[in-house]
Enzyme design. Structure first.
Site, PDB file in Angstrom:
ATOM      1  N   ASP A  58       0.847  -1.203   0.000  1.00  0.00           N
ATOM      2  CA  ASP A  58       0.000   0.000   0.000  1.00  0.00           C
ATOM      3  C   ASP A  58       0.881   1.252   0.000  1.00  0.00           C
ATOM      4  O   ASP A  58       1.023   1.914   1.012  1.00  0.00           O
ATOM      5  CB  ASP A  58      -0.909  -0.041   1.236  1.00  0.00           C
ATOM      6  CG  ASP A  58      -1.955   1.070   1.231  1.00  0.00           C
ATOM      7  OD1 ASP A  58      -2.218   1.641   0.153  1.00  0.00           O
ATOM      8  OD2 ASP A  58      -2.511   1.345   2.301  1.00  0.00           O
ATOM      9  N   LEU A  59       1.455   1.533  -1.167  1.00  0.00           N
ATOM     10  CA  LEU A  59       2.350   2.703  -1.251  1.00  0.00           C
ATOM     11  C   LEU A  59       1.631   3.928  -1.808  1.00  0.00           C
ATOM     12  O   LEU A  59       2.212   5.013  -1.851  1.00  0.00           O
ATOM     13  CB  LEU A  59       3.578   2.375  -2.112  1.00  0.00           C
ATOM     14  CG  LEU A  59       4.472   1.275  -1.565  1.00  0.00           C
ATOM     15  CD1 LEU A  59       5.717   1.113  -2.437  1.00  0.00           C
ATOM     16  CD2 LEU A  59       4.894   1.547  -0.121  1.00  0.00           C
ATOM     17  N   ASP A  63       2.630  10.090  -8.959  1.00  0.00           N
ATOM     18  CA  ASP A  63       3.807  10.796  -9.492  1.00  0.00           C
ATOM     19  C   ASP A  63       3.635  10.857 -11.007  1.00  0.00           C
ATOM     20  O   ASP A  63       2.580  10.484 -11.524  1.00  0.00           O
ATOM     21  CB  ASP A  63       5.085  10.042  -9.057  1.00  0.00           C
ATOM     22  CG  ASP A  63       6.299  10.968  -8.956  1.00  0.00           C
ATOM     23  OD1 ASP A  63       6.472  11.830  -9.847  1.00  0.00           O
ATOM     24  OD2 ASP A  63       7.078  10.825  -8.001  1.00  0.00           O
ATOM     25  N   ILE A  64       4.656  11.275 -11.728  1.00  0.00           N
ATOM     26  CA  ILE A  64       4.528  11.320 -13.184  1.00  0.00           C
ATOM     27  C   ILE A  64       4.463   9.879 -13.721  1.00  0.00           C
ATOM     28  O   ILE A  64       4.936   8.937 -13.064  1.00  0.00           O
ATOM     29  CB  ILE A  64       5.692  12.118 -13.830  1.00  0.00           C
ATOM     30  CG1 ILE A  64       7.037  11.468 -13.539  1.00  0.00           C
ATOM     31  CG2 ILE A  64       5.667  13.572 -13.365  1.00  0.00           C
ATOM     32  CD1 ILE A  64       8.197  12.108 -14.319  1.00  0.00           C
ATOM     33  N   PRO A  65       3.843   9.690 -14.894  1.00  0.00           N
ATOM     34  CA  PRO A  65       3.611   8.324 -15.386  1.00  0.00           C
ATOM     35  C   PRO A  65       4.868   7.453 -15.416  1.00  0.00           C
ATOM     36  O   PRO A  65       4.837   6.288 -14.986  1.00  0.00           O
ATOM     37  CB  PRO A  65       3.053   8.557 -16.802  1.00  0.00           C
ATOM     38  CG  PRO A  65       2.338   9.874 -16.697  1.00  0.00           C
ATOM     39  CD  PRO A  65       3.189  10.708 -15.762  1.00  0.00           C
ATOM     40  N   ASN A  66       5.994   7.987 -15.903  1.00  0.00           N
ATOM     41  CA  ASN A  66       7.212   7.169 -16.014  1.00  0.00           C
ATOM     42  C   ASN A  66       7.680   6.685 -14.642  1.00  0.00           C
ATOM     43  O   ASN A  66       8.028   5.506 -14.471  1.00  0.00           O
ATOM     44  CB  ASN A  66       8.315   7.997 -16.694  1.00  0.00           C
ATOM     45  CG  ASN A  66       9.605   7.218 -16.819  1.00  0.00           C
ATOM     46  OD1 ASN A  66       9.651   6.174 -17.474  1.00  0.00           O
ATOM     47  ND2 ASN A  66      10.658   7.698 -16.165  1.00  0.00           N
ATOM     48  N   THR A  67       7.663   7.574 -13.654  1.00  0.00           N
ATOM     49  CA  THR A  67       8.147   7.215 -12.308  1.00  0.00           C
ATOM     50  C   THR A  67       7.249   6.152 -11.685  1.00  0.00           C
ATOM     51  O   THR A  67       7.728   5.181 -11.078  1.00  0.00           O
ATOM     52  CB  THR A  67       8.192   8.481 -11.425  1.00  0.00           C
ATOM     53  OG1 THR A  67       9.053   9.418 -12.054  1.00  0.00           O
ATOM     54  CG2 THR A  67       8.694   8.184 -10.025  1.00  0.00           C
ATOM     55  N   ARG A 177     -14.507  -1.160  11.436  1.00  0.00           N
ATOM     56  CA  ARG A 177     -14.387  -1.249  12.893  1.00  0.00           C
ATOM     57  C   ARG A 177     -15.409  -2.245  13.433  1.00  0.00           C
ATOM     58  O   ARG A 177     -16.551  -2.262  12.971  1.00  0.00           O
ATOM     59  CB  ARG A 177     -14.675   0.118  13.549  1.00  0.00           C
ATOM     60  CG  ARG A 177     -13.614   1.175  13.274  1.00  0.00           C
ATOM     61  CD  ARG A 177     -12.323   0.874  14.035  1.00  0.00           C
ATOM     62  NE  ARG A 177     -11.288   1.877  13.795  1.00  0.00           N
ATOM     63  CZ  ARG A 177     -10.416   1.847  12.787  1.00  0.00           C
ATOM     64  NH1 ARG A 177     -10.437   0.868  11.910  1.00  0.00           N
ATOM     65  NH2 ARG A 177      -9.504   2.796  12.669  1.00  0.00           N
ATOM     66  N   GLN A 186     -10.128   7.724  11.175  1.00  0.00           N
ATOM     67  CA  GLN A 186     -11.004   7.408  10.044  1.00  0.00           C
ATOM     68  C   GLN A 186     -12.314   8.184  10.163  1.00  0.00           C
ATOM     69  O   GLN A 186     -12.838   8.362  11.267  1.00  0.00           O
ATOM     70  CB  GLN A 186     -11.318   5.904  10.006  1.00  0.00           C
ATOM     71  CG  GLN A 186     -10.096   5.016   9.830  1.00  0.00           C
ATOM     72  CD  GLN A 186      -9.602   4.965   8.391  1.00  0.00           C
ATOM     73  OE1 GLN A 186      -9.918   5.834   7.575  1.00  0.00           O
ATOM     74  NE2 GLN A 186      -8.810   3.956   8.070  1.00  0.00           N
ATOM     75  N   GLY A 206      -7.413  -2.929  10.414  1.00  0.00           N
ATOM     76  CA  GLY A 206      -6.177  -2.733  11.157  1.00  0.00           C
ATOM     77  C   GLY A 206      -6.382  -2.715  12.649  1.00  0.00           C
ATOM     78  O   GLY A 206      -6.440  -3.759  13.312  1.00  0.00           O
TER      79      GLY A 206
HETATM   80  O1  C5P Z   1      -6.305   0.752  11.632  1.00  0.00           O
HETATM   81  P1  C5P Z   1      -7.218   0.916  10.454  1.00  0.00           P
HETATM   82  O2  C5P Z   1      -8.218  -0.211  10.315  1.00  0.00           O
HETATM   83  O3  C5P Z   1      -7.858   2.291  10.380  1.00  0.00           O
HETATM   84  O4  C5P Z   1      -6.226   0.783   9.200  1.00  0.00           O
HETATM   85  C1  C5P Z   1      -6.642   1.004   7.903  1.00  0.00           C
HETATM   86  C2  C5P Z   1      -5.494   0.754   6.980  1.00  0.00           C
HETATM   87  O5  C5P Z   1      -5.950   0.920   5.650  1.00  0.00           O
HETATM   88  C3  C5P Z   1      -4.314   1.688   7.164  1.00  0.00           C
HETATM   89  O6  C5P Z   1      -3.140   0.915   6.973  1.00  0.00           O
HETATM   90  C4  C5P Z   1      -4.451   2.721   6.056  1.00  0.00           C
HETATM   91  O7  C5P Z   1      -3.208   3.138   5.564  1.00  0.00           O
HETATM   92  C5  C5P Z   1      -5.189   1.920   4.992  1.00  0.00           C
HETATM   93  N1  C5P Z   1      -6.012   2.673   4.068  1.00  0.00           N
HETATM   94  C6  C5P Z   1      -7.048   3.493   4.466  1.00  0.00           C
HETATM   95  N2  C5P Z   1      -7.772   4.196   3.558  1.00  0.00           N
HETATM   96  C7  C5P Z   1      -7.505   4.095   2.253  1.00  0.00           C
HETATM   97  C8  C5P Z   1      -6.470   3.249   1.828  1.00  0.00           C
HETATM   98  C9  C5P Z   1      -5.746   2.531   2.768  1.00  0.00           C
HETATM   99  O8  C5P Z   1      -7.332   3.554   5.666  1.00  0.00           O
HETATM  100  N3  C5P Z   1      -8.242   4.736   1.370  1.00  0.00           N
END
Ligand code: C5P
Length: 235
Positions: A58-59, A63-67, A177, A186, A206
């Site tokens: 999940d990065l 950025d620009i298309p090439n990168t 949740r 959130q 999470g």
């Molecule tokens: O702890 P929690 O359940 O809130 O974690 C949600 C995870 O999902 C986090 O790692 C967060 O980076 C990721 N995430 C998000 N919303 C997005 C995309 C990813 O909360 N739109």
């Protein structure tokens, strides 16, 4: 049946693998996000692959298309299964990414972060947003038209995405949740049962699991709740 993805939002590889090993066979897909990738790098992906786990990297590339295309290529080399990029990066960025991803890596276009409200979006985009749902569906459509295989959205938008764009798009929903748990940062949160009912393919859960006193027990409760819910149209 929808699947659970657990984000390894911890500072070190040791802590991440401690959590994975404590959950054992209970789930087979984990998310490596900004914190763990910044601290441990590709070793985090490799450690999960050694345990036969699927990896969601999940990065949130933007950025620009090439990168972006070059970064997608390196994620593909690492045999990552799912990788995010921001749909607001635009059509040309997503098309370049899709070409670099090939068939085995599923790209996910992040629509509007689940931490954002309508007024946050208005503040960033500098215009009135009448319906967050419409904006999310619009970005999901742009992602699909650009060749991206899936999207990330909140549970509230999952069913509208499905009805507008059909069943073949992978829909991933964070912001989940268990009833009574703290929403933390959130804004658009829902329960596991609501996510299944809305037709999500993957639930990213999470802190409701990772910060529970007993994460394995919290995950069991999630599965129980999911098993009692049916996707729209199948009940
Ligand atoms: O702890 P929690 O359940 O809130 O974690 C949600 C995870 O999902 C986090 O790692 C967060 O980076 C990721 N995430 C998000 N919303 C997005 C995309 C990813 O909360 N739109």
């Amino acid at each position: 049946m929808a699947q659970v993805i657990i984000p390894l939002d911890v500072p070190s590889l040791d802590e991440a693998m401690g959590l994975v090993d404590s959950l054992g066979e209970a789930t087979d897909c984990y998310k490596v996000g900004l914190e763990l990738f910044t601290s441990a790098g590709p070793a985090a992906v490799q450690a999960l692959k050694e345990r036969d786990k699927r990896v969601f990297l999940d990065l949130k590339l933007h950025d620009i298309p090439n990168t972006v295309a070059r970064a997608v290529g390196r994620a593909r080399d690492l045999e990552v299964d799912l990788l995010t990029l921001h749909a607001t990066g635009g059509r040309r960025m997503m098309e370049a990414a899709a070409e670099a991803a090939g068939d085995d890596l599923t790209l996910l276009g992040v629509t509007v972060l689940t931490s954002m409200t309508s007024s946050d979006v208005e503040d960033s985009w500098g215009r009135v947003v009448d319906s967050l749902e419409e904006e999310v569906v619009r970005l999901a459509r742009l992602a699909r038209e650009s060749g991206v295989g899936g999207v990330v959205a909140s549970v509230r938008e999952a069913a509208p995405i499905r009805s507008a764009l059909g069943g073949d798009l992978v829909v991933v929903t964070p912001g989940i949740r268990l009833a009574g748990d703290d929403a933390h940062d959130q804004a658009r949160v829902s329960t596991p049962a609501e996510a299944v009912a809305a037709g999500a393919d993957y639930l990213v859960i999470g802190r409701s699991i990772t910060q529970a006193p007993d994460p394995a027990e919290a995950l069991r409760r999630v599965y129980e709740e999911m098993a009692g819910a049916s996707p729209v149209g199948t009940a």
